[in-house]
Write a protein that holds these residues in place. Structure first.
Motif, PDB file in Angstrom:
ATOM      1  N   LEU A  49       0.812  -1.210   0.000  1.00 44.19           N
ATOM      2  CA  LEU A  49       0.000   0.000   0.000  1.00 44.19           C
ATOM      3  C   LEU A  49       0.850   1.266   0.000  1.00 44.19           C
ATOM      4  O   LEU A  49       0.320   2.374  -0.089  1.00 44.19           O
ATOM      5  CB  LEU A  49      -0.944   0.004   1.213  1.00 44.19           C
ATOM      6  N   ASP A  50       2.161   1.088   0.089  1.00 46.00           N
ATOM      7  CA  ASP A  50       3.026   2.264  -0.063  1.00 46.00           C
ATOM      8  C   ASP A  50       2.929   2.844  -1.475  1.00 46.00           C
ATOM      9  O   ASP A  50       3.379   3.969  -1.723  1.00 46.00           O
ATOM     10  CB  ASP A  50       4.475   1.944   0.282  1.00 46.00           C
ATOM     11  N   LEU A  51       2.313   2.104  -2.405  1.00 45.14           N
ATOM     12  CA  LEU A  51       2.084   2.645  -3.741  1.00 45.14           C
ATOM     13  C   LEU A  51       1.047   3.772  -3.731  1.00 45.14           C
ATOM     14  O   LEU A  51       0.829   4.411  -4.763  1.00 45.14           O
ATOM     15  CB  LEU A  51       1.640   1.544  -4.703  1.00 45.14           C
ATOM     16  N   ALA A  52       0.440   4.010  -2.584  1.00 50.79           N
ATOM     17  CA  ALA A  52      -0.420   5.186  -2.468  1.00 50.79           C
ATOM     18  C   ALA A  52       0.374   6.458  -2.734  1.00 50.79           C
ATOM     19  O   ALA A  52      -0.182   7.467  -3.170  1.00 50.79           O
ATOM     20  CB  ALA A  52      -1.054   5.231  -1.079  1.00 50.79           C
ATOM     21  N   ALA A 252      -2.115  -4.427 -11.918  1.00 53.38           N
ATOM     22  CA  ALA A 252      -0.855  -3.760 -11.586  1.00 53.38           C
ATOM     23  C   ALA A 252      -0.529  -3.934 -10.110  1.00 53.38           C
ATOM     24  O   ALA A 252       0.626  -4.190  -9.738  1.00 53.38           O
ATOM     25  CB  ALA A 252      -0.938  -2.275 -11.943  1.00 53.38           C
ATOM     26  N   TYR A 253      -1.538  -3.805  -9.250  1.00 53.37           N
ATOM     27  CA  TYR A 253      -1.298  -3.940  -7.813  1.00 53.37           C
ATOM     28  C   TYR A 253      -0.920  -5.375  -7.458  1.00 53.37           C
ATOM     29  O   TYR A 253      -0.019  -5.611  -6.642  1.00 53.37           O
ATOM     30  CB  TYR A 253      -2.524  -3.514  -7.019  1.00 53.37           C
ATOM     31  N   VAL A 283       1.420   2.723 -13.631  1.00 52.03           N
ATOM     32  CA  VAL A 283       0.227   2.144 -14.258  1.00 52.03           C
ATOM     33  C   VAL A 283      -0.951   2.198 -13.289  1.00 52.03           C
ATOM     34  O   VAL A 283      -2.085   2.553 -13.670  1.00 52.03           O
ATOM     35  CB  VAL A 283       0.504   0.694 -14.694  1.00 52.03           C
ATOM     36  N   LEU A 284      -0.697   1.841 -12.034  1.00 54.03           N
ATOM     37  CA  LEU A 284      -1.760   1.858 -11.027  1.00 54.03           C
ATOM     38  C   LEU A 284      -2.336   3.264 -10.856  1.00 54.03           C
ATOM     39  O   LEU A 284      -3.559   3.449 -10.865  1.00 54.03           O
ATOM     40  CB  LEU A 284      -1.199   1.360  -9.688  1.00 54.03           C
TER      41      LEU A 284
END
Length: 406
Positions: A49-52, A252-253, A283-284
């Motif tokens: 969730l660090d992709l936030a 992607a996730y 992409v996400l």
């Protein structure tokens, strides 16, 4: 940062998406500090969730680049902000609330007390990603804010560099943005070959994360091209569809939860894994934001009153949540890394939301209103300074210019 997505104004669903991103960052840090990222299956999902942060960066890219894109594509009634106005708004948006958090963390958190003047200076100036060993307790998430400030500094120069691509030439802006984003993937391998002093990694600087911003910049260009009256491209038609974009985002996730994006903990990240994470994050972010700015329908959840409120407080949630997480462990006698994530998450979320609301009401909004009033006074002073004498003095110049133009 409601207007419909088709307008040039505020897009309320993006406000709701800010809330989602802030909650994602909070959740991944709670998961790490309670030891949940080490559990099978669920651990990588929570840890990634660090992709936030990718969503935050893409939001900045879209919102800050959009005025420049609209001017270039000839959107009626638009103009890019002046450099001084842009700088004032960025400073007021970031620093007042941020400085409060830094001072509180460095003075009150046990693990940060006694930090050197170097740590203080680096954190107060948001240069901690360039100074060895200056990420400290309660403030480690601020690396992303330091990267964002770097983007703020670079954006005006990028806008000037692309100024010639306007009108009929504006069609070349999107391909150029894509090329810049692709070239940025070379940064991680290059920085890995030339390591810096221990405690500093150039891999995580702005060039390494640039594709996340480019995802938003690309959306700004696409929206501006569409709003200027150009025929919608395949990207516009596909990006506006929530179903297909949701599939892309989930895919992607899911890929990012595998070793393709590196470890979800504190393990060393290779250049290849870093590139994988950045690519999947871009992409996400694009897939999550595209339907919000390209579709003409409102998003029921993100446009709700609760999500709009959380969106207004999202910056405060982001900058305060690690301080609140430390307070939860101390005040409630909870042992870190013992797996008590549900309780810790609820307590941290409640405390972070409460102090974020206070920060918004007592610091962020008053600072914004002060700047707005100051700018309004400046405009009023400029108008009243045009006396009848000065107006008459200017008239011959205007007439001469008109005659010369004819």
């Amino acid at each position: 940062m409601s207007a419909s997505a088709a307008g040039a104004g505020f897009v309320s669903s993006l406000q709701g998406m800010r809330a989602v991103a802030a909650i994602g960052v909070l959740t991944t840090h709670v998961a790490f500090q309670t030891g949940m990222v080490g559990t099978p299956v669920l651990g990588p999902v929570l840890g990634r969730l660090d992709l936030a942060v990718a969503v935050f960066f893409a939001l900045s890219g879209f919102l800050l680049w959009r005025p420049h894109a609209e001017v270039a594509h000839g959107t009626p009634g638009t103009r890019a902000p002046g450099l001084l106005r842009y700088a004032r708004h960025r400073v007021i948006r970031i620093w007042p609330a941020y400085l409060v958090v830094v001072v509180v963390a460095l003075l009150l958190l046990p693990d940060a007390r006694g930090d050197s003047s170097t740590v203080w200076l680096a954190n107060l100036t948001l240069t901690q990603i360039y100074v060895p060993l200056t990420l400290t307790a309660g403030l480690t998430q601020m690396w992303s804010l330091a990267v964002e400030v770097s983007f703020y500094l670079v954006l005006p120069f990028a806008a000037v560099a692309m100024r010639r691509l306007h009108g009929p030439r504006a069609r070349w802006r999107t391909p150029l943005v894509l090329v810049v984003g692709l070239l940025a993937f070379a940064w991680a391998p290059i920085s890995e070959m030339f390591p810096l002093t221990p405690g500093v990694s150039a891999m995580g600087w702005l060039p390494g994360h640039l594709p996340w911003f480019v995802a938003g910049v690309l959306l700004a260009e696409v929206v501006a091209a569409r709003d200027s009256g150009r025929r919608p491209t395949l990207l516009v038609r596909f990006g506006a569809r929530r179903g297909p974009m949701a599939v892309v985002a989930v895919a992607a996730y899911a890929a990012a939860c595998t070793p393709l994006a590196g470890p979800t903990g504190l393990g060393a990240v290779s250049a290849a894994a870093f590139v994988g994470k950045i690519a999947l994050g871009a992409v996400l972010a694009f897939a999550l934001l595209a339907p919000l700015v390209l579709a003409t329908t409102r998003h029921r959840l993100l446009d709700s009153a609760a999500m709009q409120a959380l969106g207004r407080w999202s910056y405060g949630i982001f900058i305060w949540h690690l301080v609140m997480l430390s307070a939860v462990f101390s005040l409630f006698g909870i042992v870190p890394f013992d797996g008590s994530m549900p309780l810790v998450w609820v307590l941290t979320a409640l405390l972070s939301t409460g102090i974020a609301a206070a920060s918004y009401g007592l610091v962020e909004e008053p600072a914004r209103l002060w700047l707005s009033k100051r700018e309004a006074h400046r405009r009023t002073d400029a108008r009243t300074s045009i006396t009848p004498e000065t107006s008459a003095a200017r008239q011959p110049t205007k007439q001469t210019a008109t005659s010369a133009g004819n």
